[in-house]
Write a protein that holds these residues in place. Structure first.
Motif, PDB file in Angstrom:
ATOM      1  N   LEU A 126       0.799  -1.217   0.000  1.00  0.00           N
ATOM      2  CA  LEU A 126       0.000   0.000   0.000  1.00  0.00           C
ATOM      3  C   LEU A 126       0.832   1.268   0.000  1.00  0.00           C
ATOM      4  N   ALA A 127       2.140   1.168   0.099  1.00  0.00           N
ATOM      5  CA  ALA A 127       2.903   2.408   0.162  1.00  0.00           C
ATOM      6  C   ALA A 127       4.081   2.420  -0.784  1.00  0.00           C
ATOM      7  N   MET A 128       4.065   1.581  -1.795  1.00  0.00           N
ATOM      8  CA  MET A 128       5.156   1.565  -2.762  1.00  0.00           C
ATOM      9  C   MET A 128       4.855   2.534  -3.877  1.00  0.00           C
ATOM     10  N   GLY A 129       5.839   3.275  -4.321  1.00  0.00           N
ATOM     11  CA  GLY A 129       5.621   4.225  -5.403  1.00  0.00           C
ATOM     12  C   GLY A 129       5.836   3.548  -6.729  1.00  0.00           C
ATOM     13  N   GLY A 130       5.183   4.032  -7.787  1.00  0.00           N
ATOM     14  CA  GLY A 130       5.586   3.672  -9.117  1.00  0.00           C
ATOM     15  C   GLY A 130       4.622   2.900  -9.953  1.00  0.00           C
ATOM     16  N   LEU A 131       4.637   3.213 -11.223  1.00  0.00           N
ATOM     17  CA  LEU A 131       3.800   2.625 -12.278  1.00  0.00           C
ATOM     18  C   LEU A 131       4.613   2.728 -13.527  1.00  0.00           C
ATOM     19  N   MET A 142      -5.569  14.870  -8.339  1.00  0.00           N
ATOM     20  CA  MET A 142      -4.143  14.536  -8.297  1.00  0.00           C
ATOM     21  C   MET A 142      -3.830  13.640  -7.106  1.00  0.00           C
ATOM     22  N   MET A 143      -2.687  12.975  -7.225  1.00  0.00           N
ATOM     23  CA  MET A 143      -2.128  12.191  -6.141  1.00  0.00           C
ATOM     24  C   MET A 143      -0.731  12.734  -5.865  1.00  0.00           C
ATOM     25  N   GLU A 144      -0.455  13.024  -4.602  1.00  0.00           N
ATOM     26  CA  GLU A 144       0.860  13.519  -4.212  1.00  0.00           C
ATOM     27  C   GLU A 144       1.720  12.370  -3.707  1.00  0.00           C
ATOM     28  N   GLY A 145       3.001  12.391  -4.082  1.00  0.00           N
ATOM     29  CA  GLY A 145       3.937  11.404  -3.578  1.00  0.00           C
ATOM     30  C   GLY A 145       4.059  10.148  -4.404  1.00  0.00           C
ATOM     31  N   SER A 146       3.216  10.000  -5.419  1.00  0.00           N
ATOM     32  CA  SER A 146       3.225   8.764  -6.214  1.00  0.00           C
ATOM     33  C   SER A 146       4.410   8.725  -7.174  1.00  0.00           C
ATOM     34  N   GLY A 147       4.617   9.782  -7.926  1.00  0.00           N
ATOM     35  CA  GLY A 147       5.787   9.907  -8.782  1.00  0.00           C
ATOM     36  C   GLY A 147       5.886   8.896  -9.900  1.00  0.00           C
ATOM     37  N   PHE A 148       4.786   8.373 -10.407  1.00  0.00           N
ATOM     38  CA  PHE A 148       4.856   7.431 -11.530  1.00  0.00           C
ATOM     39  C   PHE A 148       5.267   8.192 -12.797  1.00  0.00           C
ATOM     40  N   ASN A 149       6.214   7.636 -13.547  1.00  0.00           N
ATOM     41  CA  ASN A 149       6.594   8.277 -14.802  1.00  0.00           C
ATOM     42  C   ASN A 149       6.114   7.443 -15.978  1.00  0.00           C
ATOM     43  N   GLU A 150       6.757   7.620 -17.158  1.00  0.00           N
ATOM     44  CA  GLU A 150       6.260   6.952 -18.354  1.00  0.00           C
ATOM     45  C   GLU A 150       6.143   5.450 -18.144  1.00  0.00           C
ATOM     46  N   GLY A 151       5.147   4.872 -18.767  1.00  0.00           N
ATOM     47  CA  GLY A 151       4.826   3.466 -18.552  1.00  0.00           C
ATOM     48  C   GLY A 151       3.727   3.297 -17.534  1.00  0.00           C
ATOM     49  N   GLY A 152       3.662   4.221 -16.564  1.00  0.00           N
ATOM     50  CA  GLY A 152       2.588   4.190 -15.579  1.00  0.00           C
ATOM     51  C   GLY A 152       1.296   4.769 -16.123  1.00  0.00           C
ATOM     52  N   SER A 153       1.390   5.513 -17.231  1.00  0.00           N
ATOM     53  CA  SER A 153       0.200   6.113 -17.835  1.00  0.00           C
ATOM     54  C   SER A 153      -0.881   5.070 -18.081  1.00  0.00           C
ATOM     55  N   GLY A 154      -2.122   5.439 -17.779  1.00  0.00           N
ATOM     56  CA  GLY A 154      -3.247   4.549 -18.041  1.00  0.00           C
ATOM     57  C   GLY A 154      -3.563   3.585 -16.926  1.00  0.00           C
ATOM     58  N   GLY A 155      -2.676   3.469 -15.940  1.00  0.00           N
ATOM     59  CA  GLY A 155      -2.936   2.565 -14.824  1.00  0.00           C
ATOM     60  C   GLY A 155      -4.104   3.052 -13.983  1.00  0.00           C
ATOM     61  N   THR A 175      10.762  16.968  -9.607  1.00  0.00           N
ATOM     62  CA  THR A 175      10.793  16.702  -8.165  1.00  0.00           C
ATOM     63  C   THR A 175       9.413  16.744  -7.510  1.00  0.00           C
ATOM     64  N   SER A 176       8.350  16.991  -8.262  1.00  0.00           N
ATOM     65  CA  SER A 176       7.046  17.155  -7.623  1.00  0.00           C
ATOM     66  C   SER A 176       6.460  15.840  -7.131  1.00  0.00           C
ATOM     67  N   ASN A 177       6.781  14.718  -7.825  1.00  0.00           N
ATOM     68  CA  ASN A 177       6.241  13.410  -7.444  1.00  0.00           C
ATOM     69  C   ASN A 177       4.717  13.391  -7.402  1.00  0.00           C
ATOM     70  N   LYS A 178       4.083  14.125  -8.312  1.00  0.00           N
ATOM     71  CA  LYS A 178       2.630  14.150  -8.384  1.00  0.00           C
ATOM     72  C   LYS A 178       2.169  13.573  -9.710  1.00  0.00           C
ATOM     73  N   ASN A 179       0.976  12.999  -9.693  1.00  0.00           N
ATOM     74  CA  ASN A 179       0.310  12.545 -10.912  1.00  0.00           C
ATOM     75  C   ASN A 179      -1.111  13.068 -10.921  1.00  0.00           C
ATOM     76  N   ASP A 180      -1.673  13.218 -12.122  1.00  0.00           N
ATOM     77  CA  ASP A 180      -3.034  13.714 -12.263  1.00  0.00           C
ATOM     78  C   ASP A 180      -3.883  12.722 -13.046  1.00  0.00           C
ATOM     79  N   SER A 181      -5.187  12.782 -12.796  1.00  0.00           N
ATOM     80  CA  SER A 181      -6.165  11.944 -13.490  1.00  0.00           C
ATOM     81  C   SER A 181      -7.375  12.796 -13.837  1.00  0.00           C
ATOM     82  N   PRO A 182      -8.083  12.443 -14.917  1.00  0.00           N
ATOM     83  CA  PRO A 182      -9.387  13.072 -15.115  1.00  0.00           C
ATOM     84  C   PRO A 182     -10.292  12.775 -13.921  1.00  0.00           C
ATOM     85  N   HIS A 183     -11.183  13.711 -13.604  1.00  0.00           N
ATOM     86  CA  HIS A 183     -12.224  13.415 -12.623  1.00  0.00           C
ATOM     87  C   HIS A 183     -13.289  12.588 -13.338  1.00  0.00           C
ATOM     88  N   PHE A 184     -13.630  11.439 -12.782  1.00  0.00           N
ATOM     89  CA  PHE A 184     -14.586  10.540 -13.429  1.00  0.00           C
ATOM     90  C   PHE A 184     -16.019  10.990 -13.132  1.00  0.00           C
TER      91      PHE A 184
END
Length: 383
Positions: free
Chosen positions: A27-32, A320-333, A359-368
């Motif tokens: 539950l607390a691992m970063g990355g996608l 948005m999610m703070e602290g997740s920091g997923f980069n390319e490849g994580g898109s669409g998860g 350095t922001s380590n944030k990701n964004d998603s559309p609001h469903f």
């Protein structure tokens, strides 16, 4: 950023466990992330996309038969040229939504203030990690038993996607997740993982829309010594929002993909189960992000990050999610509400859209909102 490379292939009967057995219920691992693919495969010519009254369009890939689906699988096995970090930077959504063209998708049905959901579905004949490990080579079974409690069903609805970008002929990677529907054949991902945003020239010429090719989903990618332990599922139909296709509008960076059965003839939800769908919930929800980002295990390891969403500080139409920091490849998860680590399923309440490098380590998603449910209604029975 690290460029993608494909891992060596390992069969169920040979070889050792590949990098990073699927991280269990963490539950607390970063990355996608996901990995790239490449140039055109010898697939049939796709048919033209057609717009609908609800602001979405469906694209037929031309891959309709088992033989055509296997041809796409074979194409990816030939290791076509992979995209690197600089390639991803050209196509990944950045902060701030482009001004979409045309009217917003209509949203009949539930009022925006009324939350709703579609329930998840279980796989046919769910296999626990312990039962599954018995069929693996000794070393691979040892790794699976170490990573998963004895009776924990595998979290296998989320996987890696490979596709070809027609603009440069390279193979790119995203993440995606199976989603329950009447067809049992549907996968959810980001719009930019299926088509280039804004390529439709503001709606003036839908024929200019650029759809990705050779689109292939591998649930539970790189688990237990196998690249695709539950098979490969090649896109048959793709549905995306006209807002995304014609204007690149990030509030509609979402897509649903109807996939062909795998080589064993299984529909994807019957093979691995399917997540539910949440819509019209607030900006603040507890979710678990899942995916295959390159900055976590090179895109070979499924990563989970649990946290609470909030209204994006870059665009008020996003969450948005703070602290997740997923980069390319994580898109669409998927961003999963009520994620249950015992079943590996939840309710998709967002997808990784914006990758904030640096350095922001944030990701964004559309609001469903209701528009996502309308898309589900349109595509959910497509076979």
């Amino acid at each position: 950023m690290t460029a993608h490379t494909k891992p060596p292939r390992v069969s169920r009967t040979k070889g050792k466990l590949l990098l990073g057995v699927l991280a269990a219920a963490s539950l607390a691992m970063g990355g996608l992330t996901a990995g790239p693919a490449s140039a055109q495969a010898p697939a049939p010519e796709p048919k033209e996309a057609g717009a609908t009254g609800t602001g979405t369009s469906e694209h037929a890939t031309g891959v309709d038969t088992p033989a055509e689906a296997r041809a796409v699988e074979e194409y990816h096995m030939k290791d076509p040229p992979l995209a690197g970090a600089a390639d991803y930077a050209q196509w990944l959504p950045t902060s701030g939504a482009a001004s979409p063209a045309g009217p917003a998708p209509s949203t009949p049905g539930p009022a925006p203030s009324t939350p709703g959901s579609v329930p998840p579905a279980s796989a046919t004949g769910l296999v626990t990690a312990e039962e599954w490990a018995r069929d693996l080579p000794k070393e691979a079974a040892k790794e699976v038993r170490k990573a998963f409690p004895a009776n924990l069903p595998l979290a296998r609805t989320v996987g890696r996607v490979w596709y070809t970008n027609p603009r440069d002929g390279k193979t790119y990677g995203c993440s995606a997740a199976s989603i329950n529907s009447p067809s049992k054949m549907m996968v959810a991902t980001a719009g930019h993982c299926v088509a280039i945003g804004g390529s439709g020239a503001g709606g003036s010429d839908p024929g200019k829309r650029v759809w990705m090719k050779n689109w292939m989903f591998m649930p539970a990618y790189n688990t237990g010594g196998q690249e695709a332990p539950y098979g490969k599922f090649v896109a048959k139909y793709i549905r995306a929002f006209d807002y995304w296709l014609d204007g690149g509008g990030l509030p509609y960076d979402f897509a649903l993909v109807t996939v062909n059965p795998n080589a064993q003839g299984q529909q994807v939800v019957n093979a691995v189960g399917g997540n539910g769908l949440s819509y019209n919930y607030g900006d603040t929800e507890d979710v678990t992000m899942v995916g295959y980002p390159v900055n976590h295990g090179g895109g070979y390891t499924q990563n989970h990050y649990a946290g609470r969403t909030k209204t994006s500080d870059r665009d008020l139409t996003l969450i948005m999610m703070e602290g997740s920091g997923f980069n390319e490849g994580g898109s669409g998860g998927p961003w999963l509400r009520k994620y249950d680590p015992l079943t590996g399923k939840g309710f998709i309440n967002g997808v990784t859209s914006v990758i904030r490098n640096g350095t922001s380590n944030k990701n964004d998603s559309p609001h469903f909102g209701s528009a996502m449910k309308l898309m589900w209604d349109e595509q959910g029975s497509r076979m």
